[in-house]
Scaffold this motif. Structure first.
Motif, mmCIF file in Angstrom:
data_model
loop_
_atom_site.group_PDB
_atom_site.id
_atom_site.type_symbol
_atom_site.label_atom_id
_atom_site.label_comp_id
_atom_site.label_asym_id
_atom_site.label_seq_id
_atom_site.Cartn_x
_atom_site.Cartn_y
_atom_site.Cartn_z
ATOM 1 N N TYR A 171 0.859 -1.181 0.000
ATOM 2 C CA TYR A 171 0.000 0.000 0.000
ATOM 3 C C TYR A 171 0.894 1.230 0.000
ATOM 4 N N TYR A 172 0.319 2.378 -0.347
ATOM 5 C CA TYR A 172 1.079 3.628 -0.408
ATOM 6 C C TYR A 172 0.494 4.623 0.578
ATOM 7 N N ARG A 173 1.352 5.224 1.389
ATOM 8 C CA ARG A 173 0.950 6.354 2.215
ATOM 9 C C ARG A 173 2.179 7.212 2.463
ATOM 10 N N ASP A 174 2.038 8.519 2.252
ATOM 11 C CA ASP A 174 3.195 9.388 2.476
ATOM 12 C C ASP A 174 2.925 10.349 3.635
ATOM 13 N N SER A 175 3.921 11.126 3.956
ATOM 14 C CA SER A 175 3.820 12.027 5.108
ATOM 15 C C SER A 175 2.865 13.184 4.867
ATOM 16 N N LYS A 176 2.406 13.356 3.640
ATOM 17 C CA LYS A 176 1.384 14.355 3.325
ATOM 18 C C LYS A 176 -0.016 13.751 3.376
ATOM 19 N N ASN A 177 -0.099 12.485 3.829
ATOM 20 C CA ASN A 177 -1.362 11.747 3.965
ATOM 21 C C ASN A 177 -2.030 11.416 2.639
ATOM 22 N N LEU A 178 -1.243 11.411 1.573
ATOM 23 C CA LEU A 178 -1.734 10.871 0.307
ATOM 24 C C LEU A 178 -1.642 9.347 0.393
ATOM 25 N N GLU A 179 -2.752 8.669 0.113
ATOM 26 C CA GLU A 179 -2.797 7.217 0.254
ATOM 27 C C GLU A 179 -3.247 6.553 -1.034
ATOM 28 N N CYS A 180 -2.865 5.302 -1.171
ATOM 29 C CA CYS A 180 -3.394 4.437 -2.214
ATOM 30 C C CYS A 180 -3.559 3.054 -1.591
ATOM 31 N N ASP A 181 -4.733 2.461 -1.754
ATOM 32 C CA ASP A 181 -5.068 1.252 -1.021
ATOM 33 C C ASP A 181 -4.183 0.067 -1.366
ATOM 34 N N ALA A 182 -3.786 -0.069 -2.621
ATOM 35 C CA ALA A 182 -2.991 -1.236 -3.013
ATOM 36 C C ALA A 182 -2.052 -0.868 -4.155
ATOM 37 N N ILE A 183 -0.832 -1.366 -4.035
ATOM 38 C CA ILE A 183 0.169 -1.222 -5.092
ATOM 39 C C ILE A 183 0.616 -2.622 -5.493
ATOM 40 N N ILE A 184 0.493 -2.950 -6.755
ATOM 41 C CA ILE A 184 0.956 -4.241 -7.280
ATOM 42 C C ILE A 184 2.351 -4.033 -7.853
ATOM 43 N N THR A 185 3.321 -4.775 -7.344
ATOM 44 C CA THR A 185 4.696 -4.610 -7.799
ATOM 45 C C THR A 185 5.235 -5.920 -8.346
ATOM 46 N N GLY A 186 6.168 -5.798 -9.283
ATOM 47 C CA GLY A 186 6.833 -6.971 -9.829
ATOM 48 C C GLY A 186 5.894 -7.815 -10.654
ATOM 49 N N GLY A 187 6.163 -9.103 -10.662
ATOM 50 C CA GLY A 187 5.331 -10.015 -11.445
ATOM 51 C C GLY A 187 6.009 -10.411 -12.731
ATOM 52 N N ILE A 188 5.754 -11.644 -13.156
ATOM 53 C CA ILE A 188 6.450 -12.172 -14.327
ATOM 54 C C ILE A 188 5.981 -11.528 -15.626
ATOM 55 N N LYS A 189 4.845 -10.834 -15.598
ATOM 56 C CA LYS A 189 4.344 -10.215 -16.819
ATOM 57 C C LYS A 189 4.594 -8.715 -16.855
ATOM 58 N N GLN A 190 5.392 -8.225 -15.912
ATOM 59 C CA GLN A 190 5.732 -6.810 -15.916
ATOM 60 C C GLN A 190 7.251 -6.667 -15.963
ATOM 61 N N ARG A 191 7.712 -5.632 -16.614
ATOM 62 C CA ARG A 191 9.143 -5.365 -16.627
ATOM 63 C C ARG A 191 9.593 -4.953 -15.235
ATOM 64 N N HIS A 192 10.855 -5.169 -14.943
ATOM 65 C CA HIS A 192 11.392 -4.837 -13.624
ATOM 66 C C HIS A 192 11.138 -3.362 -13.302
ATOM 67 N N GLY A 193 10.617 -3.133 -12.115
ATOM 68 C CA GLY A 193 10.405 -1.767 -11.657
ATOM 69 C C GLY A 193 9.025 -1.228 -11.937
ATOM 70 N N GLN A 194 8.236 -1.920 -12.750
ATOM 71 C CA GLN A 194 6.892 -1.422 -13.028
ATOM 72 C C GLN A 194 5.952 -1.731 -11.867
ATOM 73 N N TRP A 195 4.857 -1.029 -11.837
ATOM 74 C CA TRP A 195 3.913 -1.145 -10.741
ATOM 75 C C TRP A 195 2.531 -0.742 -11.218
ATOM 76 N N ALA A 196 1.531 -1.112 -10.437
ATOM 77 C CA ALA A 196 0.152 -0.694 -10.700
ATOM 78 C C ALA A 196 -0.448 -0.241 -9.381
ATOM 79 N N ALA A 197 -1.344 0.729 -9.445
ATOM 80 C CA ALA A 197 -1.962 1.281 -8.246
ATOM 81 C C ALA A 197 -3.467 1.040 -8.286
#
Length: 429
Positions: free
Chosen positions: A341-367
């Motif tokens: 999940y994503y949360r920063d010190s400015k209280n911006l949040e995102c419920d889920a972050i999908i990272t990695g995976g065999i069908k994504q290039r290294h470093g890619q992500w989904a929110a």
């Protein structure tokens, strides 16, 4: 899927089946881990050609004291069910893996993460570990699966017929949950069994050492507090203060130990914070959030009914997030991806972050932002995703493969900047 000699009739295929098949092909042994009653035994039987259950006969304990290896003889793959109850079996199994030098020999199913003694080997190089969870909506036939998460991450268009579902039905799915035995039950009957489930958790040994090492009243109070704080990263002190009135005083060390026990029994799962590169000097928060492994457990702890949840939309929203996180975890497992999940010190949040995976290039992500639905909530989710996208340094973290608003109700569509809005009853792996 291969034909099993002891496969149960009426087995409903699970998303995790392909991962198990792949693991049996490449590893001598496969360990299926997960909460009680999530379907490990049936899934293990669907791949096995023989089995032994260590929770059935006291005689197994006597035999294990003499010769644990005697339980390893049988047609392979051999299912060793509730194997953690069998002292000495782990070492005997790994020696058999070495001696046979063949893949696909054993399937081990258990509901508690064992604490290995100093003499036990970790199983590295011999054992593939696969976590099972209660059924996702696509597995229980409550989602059409017409929109594939994998395809979305690869850039496919988000389009499908609108689902015929309302918040009443979503609340019912939350209270019914995804434990296989209850997916055809009414929410009322399923909730009664989930209440029993939590009572058992509070009374049973969760350490794997033979006897309960916790106070059942304190454990029950903690479970209720966790349900009130579902989807949050409530501090140990907050939990301790919360249970003081009903469970009695509890210090930080006690809360820590009880939380570990619930995690070891797969009742709780942590969702860790995402650490990535940002364009600004804003810092990221990384305290894990806690979720029950199934939303029905949180609902049972709160004595919630579908009708009560409809009259308490904030709580319905939190428990819907729990359901959505469960399904996302099931769907991304086959991709070998990770959920944060994503949360920063400015209280911006995102419920889920999908990272990695065999069908994504290294470093890619989904929110993924999770919303009950409605124009305002969806617009808020879209705006939040855009802010997260703008904050991430894509030169270092890579571009997002997709931004998704996952809703309880409504239509599927996508925005001009490739943000997909997907009802959960259309989503599949």
């Amino acid at each position: 899927m291969r034909q099993s000699d002891i496969g149960p009739e009426g087995y409903i295929p699970r998303v995790v089946d392909q991962s198990i098949q792949d693991a049996l092909r490449s590893s001598p042994a496969v360990v299926l881990e997960g909460p009680r009653a999530c379907g490990k035994t049936w899934t293990g039987r669907s791949f096995a050609n023989s089995m032994v259950r260590f929770d059935e006969l006291e005689a197994t304990r006597l035999s294990l004291e003499v010769n644990p290896a005697s339980f390893l003889t049988g047609n392979t793959p051999r299912l060793l069910d509730e194997w953690h109850l069998a002292d000495g079996l782990w070492n005997a199994m790994r020696h058999a893996c070495d001696d046979r030098n063949l893949n696909g020999q054993f399937i081990l199913a258990g509901s508690i993460k064992p604490t290995y003694s100093a003499t036990d080997h970790s199983g590295a190089g011999r054992v593939a570990r696969i976590q099972m969870r209660p059924m996702s909506l696509v597995e229980s036939d409550d989602s059409s699966g017409s929109i594939s998460l994998s395809a979305l991450l690869e850039g496919s268009e988000c389009a499908s017929d609108a689902p015929d579902i309302d918040l009443q039905q979503i609340a019912s799915l939350i209270c019914r949950g995804g434990f296989p035995r209850f997916v055809t039950a009414s929410p009322t009957d399923a909730q009664a069994r989930m209440v029993d489930y939590l009572k058992d958790i509070a009374l049973l040994d969760l350490s794997g050492n033979g006897k309960a090492d916790h106070d059942p009243e304190k454990m029950t109070a903690l479970i209720r507090s966790l349900a009130r704080n579902e989807t949050t990263s409530a501090s140990h002190q907050t939990l301790a203060n919360d249970i003081g009135n009903s469970g009695g005083p509890a210090d930080r060390a006690t809360i820590t130990r009880y939380l570990e026990r619930l995690s070891q029994a797969f009742v709780l799962e942590h969702l860790r914070g995402w650490n990535t590169h940002l364009r600004s000097k804003t810092t990221l928060r990384s305290t894990p959030k806690r979720y029950f492994t199934d939303p029905s457990l949180a609902a049972a702890a709160l004595n919630a009914t579908p009708e009560a949840l409809l009259n308490d939309l904030p709580t319905l929203g939190l428990l819907f997030e729990s359901l959505a996180i469960r399904d996302l975890r099931v769907y991304i497992q086959a991709l070998r991806a990770d959920l944060r999940y994503y949360r920063d010190s400015k209280n911006l949040e995102c419920d889920a972050i999908i990272t990695g995976g065999i069908k994504q290039r290294h470093g890619q992500w989904a929110a993924v932002e999770i919303k009950l639905g409605g124009a305002n909530a969806i617009a808020s989710g879209i705006a939040s995703l855009r802010k997260v996208r703008d904050k991430v340094d894509t030169q270092k973290a890579g571009n997002p493969s997709r931004l998704i608003v996952l809703t309880a109700v409504g239509h599927a569509f996508e925005t001009t900047d490739n943000i997909a809005v997907v009802p959960i009853t259309l989503l599949g792996p």
